[in-house]
Structures are given as C-alpha cells and as structure tokens.
Design a protein around this motif. Sequence first.
Motif, PDB file in Angstrom:
ATOM      1  N   ILE A  72       0.840  -1.209   0.000  1.00  7.34           N
ATOM      2  CA  ILE A  72       0.000   0.000   0.000  1.00  7.34           C
ATOM      3  C   ILE A  72       0.869   1.250   0.000  1.00  7.34           C
ATOM      4  N   GLY A  73       1.882   1.272   0.870  1.00 10.05           N
ATOM      5  CA  GLY A  73       2.779   2.426   0.935  1.00 10.05           C
ATOM      6  C   GLY A  73       3.535   2.658  -0.358  1.00 10.05           C
ATOM      7  N   GLY A  74       3.991   1.574  -0.969  1.00  8.57           N
ATOM      8  CA  GLY A  74       4.697   1.693  -2.245  1.00  8.57           C
ATOM      9  C   GLY A  74       3.796   2.218  -3.349  1.00  8.57           C
ATOM     10  N   GLN A  75       2.562   1.740  -3.353  1.00 13.58           N
ATOM     11  CA  GLN A  75       1.611   2.200  -4.368  1.00 13.58           C
ATOM     12  C   GLN A  75       1.317   3.681  -4.244  1.00 13.58           C
ATOM     13  N   VAL A  76       1.223   4.163  -3.040  1.00 12.38           N
ATOM     14  CA  VAL A  76       0.912   5.577  -2.824  1.00 12.38           C
ATOM     15  C   VAL A  76       2.072   6.464  -3.286  1.00 12.38           C
ATOM     16  N   LEU A  77       3.297   5.966  -3.186  1.00  8.14           N
ATOM     17  CA  LEU A  77       4.468   6.779  -3.534  1.00  8.14           C
ATOM     18  C   LEU A  77       4.831   6.761  -5.015  1.00  8.14           C
ATOM     19  N   ILE A  78       4.467   5.713  -5.739  1.00  6.83           N
ATOM     20  CA  ILE A  78       4.933   5.567  -7.124  1.00  6.83           C
ATOM     21  C   ILE A  78       4.407   6.655  -8.065  1.00  6.83           C
ATOM     22  N   PRO A  79       3.093   6.971  -8.125  1.00  6.99           N
ATOM     23  CA  PRO A  79       2.662   8.003  -9.078  1.00  6.99           C
ATOM     24  C   PRO A  79       3.297   9.374  -8.855  1.00  6.99           C
ATOM     25  N   PRO A  80       3.368   9.900  -7.621  1.00  9.85           N
ATOM     26  CA  PRO A  80       4.020  11.207  -7.473  1.00  9.85           C
ATOM     27  C   PRO A  80       5.509  11.161  -7.806  1.00  9.85           C
ATOM     28  N   ALA A  81       6.174  10.077  -7.430  1.00  8.81           N
ATOM     29  CA  ALA A  81       7.602   9.960  -7.734  1.00  8.81           C
ATOM     30  C   ALA A  81       7.822   9.872  -9.239  1.00  8.81           C
ATOM     31  N   GLY A  82       6.981   9.110  -9.933  1.00 10.20           N
ATOM     32  CA  GLY A  82       7.102   8.997 -11.387  1.00 10.20           C
ATOM     33  C   GLY A  82       6.871  10.332 -12.078  1.00 10.20           C
ATOM     34  N   VAL A  83       5.863  11.074 -11.647  1.00 11.50           N
ATOM     35  CA  VAL A  83       5.582  12.384 -12.248  1.00 11.50           C
ATOM     36  C   VAL A  83       6.732  13.353 -11.960  1.00 11.50           C
ATOM     37  N   PHE A  84       7.260  13.326 -10.743  1.00 12.25           N
ATOM     38  CA  PHE A  84       8.381  14.199 -10.396  1.00 12.25           C
ATOM     39  C   PHE A  84       9.583  13.918 -11.290  1.00 12.25           C
TER      40      PHE A  84
END
Length: 120
Positions: A72-84
């Motif tokens: 769950i934690g990894g999923q929450v972080l991936i989209p913002p990190a990818g966009v950044f």
Amino acid sequence: MNTTVSTIVIAGALLLMLASLIVAIRNRPMGMVLLVGFALLEVAVLVQAGFVIAAVAGGAGPDDKATLFGYIGGQVLIPPAGVFLALAERSRWGPAILTVAGFAIAVMTARLLQIWQGTA
C-alpha cells in the motif's frame, strides 16, 4: 479489499502506461493529459488504500499485515515519484518513466489482491 476499485486502478494504470508508451515512442515530452491521468490514478490508489485500511481496522485481511501495508505504501508513492522524475526529464524518457510507473501500479495492485485473498 474492494475488487471494483482494484479493477479500476489496474485498468487506469494500464491505460496510462499505454498512453505514456505511445508518447515516448513518438519522441514527445509529457503533456497535461498524462499529468492529469496520473493525478487521477493517485486519487484511485488513495481510495483503495482507504478501503484496505478500513477493512484491516475492522478485523479483515491477511495475517501478514507488514507485506500488505508495504505494498500500500509503495503504491501511494509511485505516481508522485514517477511524475516528479518525468517532469525533471523533458525528453522522450520522461514518458518512459511514466510507462514504468503505470506498469508498476498495475502489477502491485494485482499482487495486493493476491495477498488479500491469501493466494500468494
């Protein structure tokens, strides 16, 4: 865990992955459509996380809570990190980063379903 929300997350992630791949192949920088798409994907992932946390608080879920919350934690972080990272790279590799992020979200959601159902 709500399988309808999970299906929406997987379908949205795969659709965004395909759109990002097309943009990368065409050698174009990332546009507003991909940014909005990944923002909506993040909202869907947060809704899914809310359902999982509520279900676990209610006593449901697998025995291995650490793995569940790690996904769950990894999923929450991936989209913002990818966009950044995609915003930092204004060449064709920006959309390529989003392609990987979309694929990762789809796979992690499928894996999360397996963990929740106890088939993993």
